[in-house]
Write an enzyme that holds these catalytic residues in place. Sequence first.
Site, PDB file in Angstrom:
ATOM      1  N   ASP A 273     -94.673  45.574  26.807  1.00 11.38           N
ATOM      2  CA  ASP A 273     -95.362  44.847  25.736  1.00 11.38           C
ATOM      3  C   ASP A 273     -95.033  43.353  25.834  1.00 11.38           C
ATOM      4  O   ASP A 273     -93.866  42.978  25.941  1.00 11.38           O
ATOM      5  CB  ASP A 273     -94.908  45.410  24.383  1.00 11.38           C
ATOM      6  CG  ASP A 273     -95.834  44.972  23.277  1.00 11.38           C
ATOM      7  OD1 ASP A 273     -96.759  45.718  22.946  1.00 11.38           O
ATOM      8  OD2 ASP A 273     -95.629  43.850  22.766  1.00 11.38           O
ATOM      9  N   ASN A 281    -101.528  33.768  21.406  1.00  8.23           N
ATOM     10  CA  ASN A 281    -102.972  33.715  21.181  1.00  8.23           C
ATOM     11  C   ASN A 281    -103.330  32.707  20.098  1.00  8.23           C
ATOM     12  O   ASN A 281    -104.243  31.917  20.261  1.00  8.23           O
ATOM     13  CB  ASN A 281    -103.448  35.093  20.719  1.00  8.23           C
ATOM     14  CG  ASN A 281    -104.384  35.711  21.725  1.00  8.23           C
ATOM     15  OD1 ASN A 281    -104.888  35.032  22.599  1.00  8.23           O
ATOM     16  ND2 ASN A 281    -104.609  36.997  21.598  1.00  8.23           N
ATOM     17  N   ASP A 290    -106.084  35.420  27.262  1.00  9.75           N
ATOM     18  CA  ASP A 290    -106.658  36.292  28.295  1.00  9.75           C
ATOM     19  C   ASP A 290    -106.048  35.976  29.652  1.00  9.75           C
ATOM     20  O   ASP A 290    -105.686  36.870  30.414  1.00  9.75           O
ATOM     21  CB  ASP A 290    -108.181  36.088  28.377  1.00  9.75           C
ATOM     22  CG  ASP A 290    -108.893  36.759  27.206  1.00  9.75           C
ATOM     23  OD1 ASP A 290    -108.198  37.443  26.427  1.00  9.75           O
ATOM     24  OD2 ASP A 290    -110.116  36.590  27.073  1.00  9.75           O
ATOM     25  N   GLU A 317    -101.973  44.021  24.212  1.00 14.68           N
ATOM     26  CA  GLU A 317    -101.043  43.326  25.103  1.00 14.68           C
ATOM     27  C   GLU A 317    -100.030  44.305  25.674  1.00 14.68           C
ATOM     28  O   GLU A 317     -98.932  43.928  26.045  1.00 14.68           O
ATOM     29  CB  GLU A 317    -100.356  42.175  24.357  1.00 14.68           C
ATOM     30  CG  GLU A 317     -99.348  42.589  23.303  1.00 14.68           C
ATOM     31  CD  GLU A 317     -99.904  42.562  21.886  1.00 14.68           C
ATOM     32  OE1 GLU A 317    -101.111  42.854  21.718  1.00 14.68           O
ATOM     33  OE2 GLU A 317     -99.133  42.274  20.963  1.00 14.68           O
TER      34      GLU A 317
END
Length: 667
Positions: A273, A281, A290, A317
Amino acid sequence: MITQQVEQIMNRGRNDPERSRPGARQTAELKALYKSERGATQVRETRLGLWLAAGVYLLFGISDALLIPDVANQTVMARFLVAFSSMAVMEILAATRVHPKWSDMTCAAAVVTAYLGWLVAAIGTQSVDNFRFYMIFGTIFMMSANLFFNLFFRLSVITSAIILMIFIGSLHFAPILEPDQQFVLILFYSSCFVFTSYVNWKLNEERYHVFLNALEAAHQHKESVERGAALERLSNTDYLTGVDNRRAVDKHLRDLWSEWQREGRAFAAILVDVDFFKKYNDFYGHQAGDRCLILVATSLQEAMRPLNATVGRFGGEEFIVLARVDSREQAAAYAEVIRATVENLALVHSHRRDGQEIVTVSVGASLTRPQTGPKLERLIDEADRALYNAKLNGRNCVRVFNPTDPQTSDENENIAATLRIAIRSDLIHMVYQPIFDMRTNRLEGVESLMRMKMADGTPLSPSQFIPVAERTGAIVELGHWAIRRVCEEVLVPGHASLVSVNVSATQLMSRGFALSVSTILEETGVSGTQLAFEITEGIDMEGQSDVIRCITDLQALGIRIWLDDFGTGFAGLSWLRLFPFDTVKIDRSFLQDTRRPAGRAMLEDIIRLIRNRGLKILIEGVESADHVELMRELGIEFGQGYFLGRPGAVADIPLVGNIKKTGTKRF
Ligand code: C2E
Ligand code: CA
Ligand code: CA
């Protein structure tokens, strides 16, 4: 092999710059390919044809004996000679695997000598009448050259032309026919020559078309197979990162699992993770987010390839690595490679709250072992628990599921299962610990603390069941229940004027939390000002914007927000900066440490810090009269601890603090 050649020719044809001569080069190449393709079976076919033709040729010796008996000896001899010598040559050629054109030449030569041999031997016969008609059979040689043997076109036409010539020549050497008769036979021979050559040409063309169609079919088949494979690849690939998608991961997992069940081949599921990804983000934008995921995925894939492990995207993620392993140590080593790979990428992430400045991952692994049981979900669940532990331990670290670790044990799974039925099975209740105003010695309020027992009656401490409830999300429902319970049990009957409730980060981040609280207030008729919510800087507080919005909504209801366990977490100070807390609860470890001068100095520093922000202070863990004394000295507003009052049932809530009274009932 052949389809590869076709592919090349077709593609070259497509890109041929000489569009003015479309496919000219292509056609030549296809023809060459046709020839080489034909060559593969040519020798065998010609050889078999020659065997058959030789047999028939010899049998015609019988008709020689009947029609031209005076020269039958010579003709039969000639037949044997030609048949056996051409067969012998053909066998040698077949054995030495020469180019097919040599077998064709041999065959053509055999046809010509067969005709010539017979003609020379037969031409001197006295049975002239018979021979005149018998000569017509010469056309059979023409037919065999053009139609029976599959010789290459030019050779077959030349062969039949030679036969025609020989026939015409023979008329010159043995003038046994009248001019009319000569004319008829020459006409017949010539027509036969033209007709068989034409049919031969047509046949060749037809064969070539059949070949082209077969090629096209093979080409199309290959293309459709490739298209199918590309589609299959696409449906198994994550659109963003290019690693396996969830569908492919599930399938791979099932395959590995059934192999494990069948043959006992162990494997590890490693969950990865990206730490503080939401924050990344939020700050750098979704495009950068991304890109970050793509980089992480690609680097993981590269690192895992030599280890024969696959990488898939498991969710937002979260990635999953599947690898065959032999031991826990190996699984841990793989997990460490994963962690280090991402760390080495050194992608800047300067907005995480733990002081690190780069993108890192937390890794949780679990591997199959005899006790894993018959369910694949369990393995993933264990990896998930290990990942949760890695996050709890400060992230950017690796944890392998340990079945003997109480934090991740089966016992916890029992707790998780019990939590799902806890409320309706009456396994949960609340106890209340008094909070006193140290200046007036009066009850300020109570802190509500949750208690739970297992179905068999065994009591559990919150440190056992709260983390499980947070991990499984059960805390949302439990927390909702707790708020309603304290309103109904304490505030409505007026046992205290203020109750503080512990609220987990998970609850603050759950949708509609503030709304559900306002509904409870409305339904119970309790004012928001009678409630305080204690929050600690828990894990996953990275989605701060949501949390801040939620806290603001709660404050709008009149609810006070207290910061719990101050000083124990790494982000306490930044939290102080972020939220307008009403009261800060200093963790009990600080009071307990005041026996040492350094400990006391530390407590004083903390107090000064909070005072500077204009906030009220509550010190937890008041366990002795000395503690009370010290708090008075330091001018602390509120105190809470076993010395002042242990957590107890509603009925045991005292109104006034008695510092001399010790040994209150403990729950
Ligand atoms: P906390 O919020 O810091 O709660 C105070 C804990 O310290 C309680 O433990 C309490 O019994 C204990 N305590 C109180 N006075 C003293 C003292 O003088 N000395 C010592 N050694 N301990 C004292 P408890 O009840 O076991 O709760 C543990 C933790 O569980 C709580 O820590 C809180 O974080 C969590 N918790 C309890 N109830 C709830 C709840 O309803 N919701 C949530 N989200 N968390 C809860
Ligand atoms: Ca608390
Ligand atoms: Ca506390």
